[in-house]
Enzyme design. Structure first.
Site, PDB file in Angstrom:
ATOM      1  N   GLY A  12       0.784  -1.230   0.000  1.00  0.00           N
ATOM      2  CA  GLY A  12       0.000   0.000   0.000  1.00  0.00           C
ATOM      3  C   GLY A  12       0.816   1.280   0.000  1.00  0.00           C
ATOM      4  O   GLY A  12       0.343   2.311   0.478  1.00  0.00           O
ATOM      5  N   ASN A  14       1.455   3.085  -2.580  1.00  0.00           N
ATOM      6  CA  ASN A  14       0.717   4.046  -3.414  1.00  0.00           C
ATOM      7  C   ASN A  14      -0.494   4.581  -2.675  1.00  0.00           C
ATOM      8  O   ASN A  14      -0.813   5.765  -2.775  1.00  0.00           O
ATOM      9  CB  ASN A  14       0.322   3.411  -4.750  1.00  0.00           C
ATOM     10  N   MET A  90      -3.889  -6.981  -7.243  1.00  0.00           N
ATOM     11  CA  MET A  90      -3.378  -8.055  -8.090  1.00  0.00           C
ATOM     12  C   MET A  90      -4.485  -8.966  -8.642  1.00  0.00           C
ATOM     13  O   MET A  90      -4.234 -10.133  -8.943  1.00  0.00           O
ATOM     14  CB  MET A  90      -2.356  -8.891  -7.305  1.00  0.00           C
ATOM     15  N   ASN A 107      -5.758   2.289 -13.023  1.00  0.00           N
ATOM     16  CA  ASN A 107      -4.695   1.408 -12.540  1.00  0.00           C
ATOM     17  C   ASN A 107      -3.343   2.076 -12.756  1.00  0.00           C
ATOM     18  O   ASN A 107      -3.194   2.941 -13.619  1.00  0.00           O
ATOM     19  CB  ASN A 107      -4.745   0.077 -13.308  1.00  0.00           C
ATOM     20  N   HIS A 109       0.779   1.033 -13.416  1.00  0.00           N
ATOM     21  CA  HIS A 109       1.652  -0.086 -13.777  1.00  0.00           C
ATOM     22  C   HIS A 109       3.100   0.407 -13.803  1.00  0.00           C
ATOM     23  O   HIS A 109       3.379   1.463 -14.374  1.00  0.00           O
ATOM     24  CB  HIS A 109       1.246  -0.650 -15.146  1.00  0.00           C
TER      25      HIS A 109
HETATM   26  C1  GRF Z   1       3.249  -0.865  -7.626  1.00  0.00           C
HETATM   27  O1  GRF Z   1       4.528  -0.965  -8.189  1.00  0.00           O
HETATM   28  C2  GRF Z   1       2.192  -0.807  -8.699  1.00  0.00           C
HETATM   29  O2  GRF Z   1       2.615  -0.164  -9.860  1.00  0.00           O
HETATM   30  C3  GRF Z   1       1.980  -2.258  -8.994  1.00  0.00           C
HETATM   31  O3  GRF Z   1       2.041  -2.886  -7.731  1.00  0.00           O
HETATM   32  C4  GRF Z   1       2.885  -2.127  -6.865  1.00  0.00           C
HETATM   33  C5  GRF Z   1       2.097  -1.857  -5.617  1.00  0.00           C
HETATM   34  O4  GRF Z   1       2.852  -1.336  -4.590  1.00  0.00           O
HETATM   35  N1  GRF Z   1       0.745  -2.438  -9.713  1.00  0.00           N
HETATM   36  P1  GRF Z   1       2.161  -0.774  -3.268  1.00  0.00           P
HETATM   37  O5  GRF Z   1       1.258  -1.863  -2.698  1.00  0.00           O
HETATM   38  O6  GRF Z   1       1.371   0.449  -3.651  1.00  0.00           O
HETATM   39  O7  GRF Z   1       3.289  -0.458  -2.346  1.00  0.00           O
END
Ligand code: GRF
Length: 201
Positions: A12, A14, A90, A107, A109
Site C-alpha cells: 500500500g 501508493n 493483483m 490502474n 503499472h
Molecule cells: C506498484 O509498483 C504498482 O505499480 C503495482 O504494484 C505495486 C504496488 O505497490 N501495480 P504498493 O502496494 O502500492 O506499495
C-alpha cells in the site's frame, strides 16, 4: 472533491502516497473505502490508522470472482465513490465492477505500457536491458494492464542501476505521478474521447 475507493493487495505505498497528497492538500479528494484482496496486508493497516473504512477479502472470496466483484461494486456504491483506484491490486476487475464504474477505474503499472505488462514489469524491463522504462496510469478493463492510457512518466535506467535501485526510482515516480493524475481527474481534466483514447486538457 472526488470520492475515491482504493483497491489494494499489498504494502500500500501508493495508497499511502494518495493519503499523504490528500492530507497536504495537493489532491482534492477523500478516500471512502479501501478494499484489500488479501486479509492481512500492511496497506490495510495504513488505511485503518487514519480511520478509512476497509473491506478485507481473502483467496476464498475469489473462488467466485464475479460474485466477489459484485460485492465490491456494491460496497463502493454504498460508499458513494466516484472513482475506483487500483493501487497494487493483483486481481482482475470484472464486469460487475466495470459496469458499475464505466471509465472510472484507474490502474498504475510500473513500466511503460504496452511494454512489460504483468506482475513483474520492473524486473522484466530491467532484465531486457531497456534504457528507458517508467510508469503508466491507465483506465482498467477486463485484461491486465490494458485500457486507455492517461499518463506516463519516463525513468532512465542508468548503467549503475541494480534491480533494487531501479525499483526505488520507479516507486518514487509512482508516488508522485498517481496523486497528480488523480488531481487532474478531480479537476475534470481527464476526458475519454469517442475514439477510446484519453485527452488530458
Ligand atoms: C506498484 O509498483 C504498482 O505499480 C503495482 O504494484 C505495486 C504496488 O505497490 N501495480 P504498493 O502496494 O502500492 O506499495
Amino acid at each position: 472533491m472526488v470520492k475515491l475507493g482504493i483497491l489494494i493487495s499489498g504494502g500500500g505505498s501508493n495508497l499511502q502516497a494518495i493519503i499523504d497528497a490528500i492530507e497536504s492538500k495537493q489532491l482534492n479528494a477523500s478516500i471512502e473505502l479501501v478494499v484489500s484482496s488479501k486479509a492481512e496486508t500492511y496497506g490495510l493497516e495504513r488505511a485503518k490508522r487514519v480511520g478509512i473504512p476497509v473491506m478485507a477479502l481473502s483467496r476464498d472470496d475469489y473462488m467466485d470472482p464475479l460474485a466477489t466483484d459484485e460485492r465490491i461494486a456494491g460496497a463502493l456504491q454504498d460508499a458513494q465513490v466516484d472513482y475506483v483506484v487500483m493501487a497494487g491490486y493483483m486481481r482482475k476487475v470484472r464486469n460487475p465492477l466495470l459496469a458499475a464504474f464505466p471509465n472510472k477505474i484507474i490502474n498504475i503499472h510500473p513500466a511503460l505500457l504496452p511494454s512489460f505488462p504483468g506482475a513483474h514489469g520492473i524486473k522484466d524491463a530491467f532484465d531486457y536491458g531497456v534504457k528507458l522504462t517508467g510508469v503508466t496510469v491507465h483506465f482498467a478493463n477486463e485484461e491486465y494492464d490494458e485500457g486507455a492510457i492517461i499518463a506516463q512518466e519516463v525513468v532512465e535506467v542508468a548503467e549503475e542501476d541494480t534491480l533494487e535501485s531501479l525499483e526505488e526510482k520507479i516507486h518514487n515516480v509512482e508516488h508522485t505521478l498517481y496523486p497528480r493524475v488523480l488531481e487532474l481527474i478531480a479537476q475534470g481534466r481527464v476526458i475519454m474521447k469517442d475514439n477510446g483514447r484519453v485527452a488530458v486538457i
